[in-house]
Design an enzyme around this catalytic site. Structure first.
Site, PDB file in Angstrom:
ATOM      1  N   PHE A 186      43.741  84.024 -23.276  1.00 54.51           N
ATOM      2  CA  PHE A 186      44.955  83.562 -23.964  1.00 54.51           C
ATOM      3  C   PHE A 186      46.140  84.476 -23.635  1.00 54.51           C
ATOM      4  O   PHE A 186      46.005  85.697 -23.589  1.00 54.51           O
ATOM      5  CB  PHE A 186      44.672  83.543 -25.465  1.00 54.51           C
ATOM      6  CG  PHE A 186      45.804  83.037 -26.322  1.00 54.51           C
ATOM      7  CD1 PHE A 186      46.412  81.823 -26.057  1.00 54.51           C
ATOM      8  CD2 PHE A 186      46.244  83.773 -27.414  1.00 54.51           C
ATOM      9  CE1 PHE A 186      47.438  81.349 -26.854  1.00 54.51           C
ATOM     10  CE2 PHE A 186      47.266  83.307 -28.221  1.00 54.51           C
ATOM     11  CZ  PHE A 186      47.864  82.090 -27.940  1.00 54.51           C
ATOM     12  N   SER A 204      37.703  86.536 -23.243  1.00 51.11           N
ATOM     13  CA  SER A 204      38.277  85.864 -24.399  1.00 51.11           C
ATOM     14  C   SER A 204      38.096  84.352 -24.290  1.00 51.11           C
ATOM     15  O   SER A 204      36.973  83.862 -24.218  1.00 51.11           O
ATOM     16  CB  SER A 204      39.756  86.257 -24.544  1.00 51.11           C
ATOM     17  OG  SER A 204      40.269  85.841 -25.780  1.00 51.11           O
ATOM     18  N   LEU A 205      39.181  83.586 -24.250  1.00 51.90           N
ATOM     19  CA  LEU A 205      39.061  82.138 -24.065  1.00 51.90           C
ATOM     20  C   LEU A 205      38.423  81.814 -22.715  1.00 51.90           C
ATOM     21  O   LEU A 205      37.779  80.774 -22.559  1.00 51.90           O
ATOM     22  CB  LEU A 205      40.432  81.468 -24.158  1.00 51.90           C
ATOM     23  CG  LEU A 205      41.066  81.333 -25.544  1.00 51.90           C
ATOM     24  CD1 LEU A 205      42.393  80.600 -25.457  1.00 51.90           C
ATOM     25  CD2 LEU A 205      40.137  80.622 -26.519  1.00 51.90           C
ATOM     26  N   ASP A 264      33.955  89.802 -24.369  1.00 52.74           N
ATOM     27  CA  ASP A 264      34.459  89.628 -25.730  1.00 52.74           C
ATOM     28  C   ASP A 264      34.964  88.203 -25.951  1.00 52.74           C
ATOM     29  O   ASP A 264      36.166  87.975 -26.133  1.00 52.74           O
ATOM     30  CB  ASP A 264      35.566  90.634 -26.044  1.00 52.74           C
ATOM     31  CG  ASP A 264      35.624  90.962 -27.541  1.00 52.74           C
ATOM     32  OD1 ASP A 264      34.562  90.976 -28.174  1.00 52.74           O
ATOM     33  OD2 ASP A 264      36.727  91.187 -28.062  1.00 52.74           O
ATOM     34  N   HIS A 275      39.884  94.458 -27.982  1.00 51.97           N
ATOM     35  CA  HIS A 275      39.559  93.193 -27.313  1.00 51.97           C
ATOM     36  C   HIS A 275      39.508  93.368 -25.793  1.00 51.97           C
ATOM     37  O   HIS A 275      38.656  92.770 -25.116  1.00 51.97           O
ATOM     38  CB  HIS A 275      40.606  92.150 -27.706  1.00 51.97           C
ATOM     39  CG  HIS A 275      40.240  90.746 -27.365  1.00 51.97           C
ATOM     40  ND1 HIS A 275      38.963  90.232 -27.507  1.00 51.97           N
ATOM     41  CD2 HIS A 275      40.996  89.712 -26.880  1.00 51.97           C
ATOM     42  CE1 HIS A 275      38.947  88.969 -27.141  1.00 51.97           C
ATOM     43  NE2 HIS A 275      40.169  88.629 -26.749  1.00 51.97           N
TER      44      HIS A 275
END
Length: 559
Positions: free
Chosen positions: A131, A206-207, A229, A324
């Site tokens: 993202f 992430s995404l 993550d 993150h």
């Protein structure tokens, strides 16, 4: 000017909207019994506007939104992806022949493949950003460079910057379209150019991790997915068709670094950006998968130093999402680093810190780039001890958690040492004392000075018992520990009246011996190697360590 009057009904609606907006953080508190699952809702709900609707995307295939994609708390809103022309997914190839100048690949235009440096005989590594990210981000370039350096790979960077921008709800929807694009890319290369999907490894942050999962659903026999993550909001607690899961590839390994629990900050509930639940075959939780060392802004001038060393972009990442992005840094370091990230399968992080899962009889695995060659997936119980907990004979990795500790800066990889202090209980000793411990370890290979054995607070020690803790350091002492120096400082606590030495008390620590365990995880096909050193005081049954004093122990026990 017209005035706006809010009734109680208006305020209730506004409050409900705010709760929905904060839903990723509130999930576990508002819905402890999972009553908000959409498949338990029996009435028509106004916020399911696309329920059972399907949309198709040319040669990519179709997407639908069924009730399984909704959850009142975890995922209250769903939309379809933006048009393909807006998301504009691109595939950029790097190899040893073109390590810096990427080549744009379009599987629908055959000449872009034929005239490129792509070879189906090589292993293919794909990087998918998350993202508010782009292929121009520093970390993408750094990871690409390390992969090119590591081997003769096709390194493909997936650019979906056109769909990764806010709003977050729309970006999560766009990942489904990007997943279709990635699957079409791999499947076409398989059909028309002979690429073996088993040779494809998708790395997503992430995404991007869930995007890799969507692609894996549509690629038969995809070799591997590494989730760095994986994003938590809109995915945690959802069914496997919504998120990354072990069925998406032959091997799914995941690094969790920002799955911290809900906490209160200035009257606002916050949660980590990453998932805490296991979603792969191997789920690694460095530093418990939550607060990463070096990411606490109160510890020091973290942002200014990062700004000076690595620029504005990296400083912004540290400020907003240090935990993150740590998964990215750990994985990148693991590609060509010589220090193995050894994860220990354990019921909990506290068990791990207490040294109850130290040996690879529990099952160990290598975190990061070399996870697919983990010899610890075959367990070994040669070093079993009575105070350690072991899993069943049938080693099941799905749902298991692998713990390890890392450093706060490069090099992040650390060697793990289990230090066990066995206390004596001579006449005249207090039944218990409390204080702080430090240790210096010496071997023929080097010295580690001043390792803190009580890193969080003072420890209460009962004479006649043992105290064990796992500590880490970048140095590999490699083999037997020859000498240990143990330092002790007594602590008086007004909340513990018995610890107060106003007139006189025995604040000495009586230590019988010290045992230091090390573990090495060698190359594939070999057994794990453990070094255990028992150290004692010369010609005495125990050492008497005064307050703010120290004692030496040597590997001559029994002499």
């Amino acid at each position: 000017m017209r005035r706006l009057y809010l009734t109680d009904r208006h305020l209730r609606v506004m409050l409900w909207c705010i709760l929905l907006g904060l839903q990723p953080a509130f999930g576990g508190i508002l819905d402890p019994f999972n009553w908000a699952r959409s498949d338990r809702i029996e009435v028509n709900i106004p916020w399911l506007p696309f329920e059972n609707e399907t949309r198709c995307y040319d040669e990519l295939g179709c997407l639908n939104i069924t009730r399984s994609w909704y959850h009142l708390i975890h995922r209250p809103f769903n939309v379809f992806p933006l048009p393909r022309v807006v998301v504009n997914t691109r595939f950029i190839l790097y190899t040893k022949s073109n390590p810096t100048d990427g080549q744009l690949l379009n599987v629908n235009v055959n000449k872009t493949i034929v005239k490129s440096n792509f070879s189906p005989r090589r292993l293919t590594k794909m990087i998918i950003h998350g993202f508010i990210d782009t292929p121009l981000s520093n970390w993408v370039s750094e990871m690409k460079d390390e992969l090119v350096k590591a081997g003769d790979f096709n390194v493909v960077v997936v650019d979906w910057a056109g769909g990764s921008l806010p709003l977050y709800t729309q970006a999560t929807a766009n990942t489904r379209l990007v997943g279709l694009e990635v699957a079409h890319f791999v499947n076409t290369l398989q059909k028309e150019h002979g690429l073996n999907p088993l040779d494809v490894h998708i790395i997503g942050h992430s995404l991007g991790a869930h995007t890799a999962g969507y692609a894996g659903e549509r690629i038969q026999d995809l070799g591997r997915i590494t989730g760095l993550d994986p994003a938590e909001p809109y995915f945690q607690g959802m069914p496997t068709n919504v998120r990354l899961d072990p069925t998406d590839a032959k091997l799914v390994d995941v690094i969790h670094t920002d799955g911290k629990s809900i906490f209160l900050l200035d009257f606002v509930f916050m949660a980590g950006y990453g998932m805490s639940q296991p979603v792969g075959h191997l789920d690694f939780y460095p530093n418990n998968g939550k607060e990463q060392p070096g990411c606490d802004l109160t510890e020091g001038p973290l942002i200014p130093l990062t700004l000076v060393k690595q620029g504005l972009e990296e400083a912004s990442r540290v400020l907003v999402a240090c935990n993150h992005v740590r998964a990215i840094k750990l994985f990148t370091e693991s590609i060509n680093g010589k220090c193995p990230y050894i994860g220990h399968q354990c019921p909990s992080y506290q068990h791990f810190l207490d040294g109850k899962c130290f040996h690879c009889g529990h099952g160990c695995a290598v975190m990061g780039f070399h996870a697919d060659s983990s010899p610890g997936l075959i367990t070994n119980k040669d070093n079993e001890t009575e105070n350690e907990v072991y899993p069943s004979e049938e080693q099941e990795t799905i749902g298991a958690k692998y713990f390890l500790n890392t450093g706060k800066e490069l090099p992040y990889c650390q060697r793990h040492y289990k230090v066990s202090i066995h206390l004596a209980n001579p006449k005249g000793a207090e039944s218990w004392v409390q204080g702080f411990l430090k240790v210096t370890l010496m071997s023929e290979k080097g010295v580690i000075r001043g390792m803190d054995l009580t890193p969080t607070n003072y420890v209460k020690l009962e004479h006649g018992s043992s105290y064990t803790i796992v500590v880490t350091h970048p140095m590999d002492l490699g083999g037997k520990i020859r000498k240990v120096e143990l330092s002790w400082e007594y602590d008086m606590n007004v909340l513990e009246p018995r610890s107060l030495c106003i007139l006189w008390c025995n604040d000495r620590l009586y230590v019988k011996n010290v045992i230091v365990d090390q573990m090495e995880l060698p190359s594939r096909g070999k057994r794990n190697v453990d070094f255990s050193s028992k150290l004692c005081t010369p010609k005495r049954e125990f050492a008497e360590i005064p307050n703010r004093g120290s004692a030496s122990f040597y590997d001559n026990c029994g002499r």
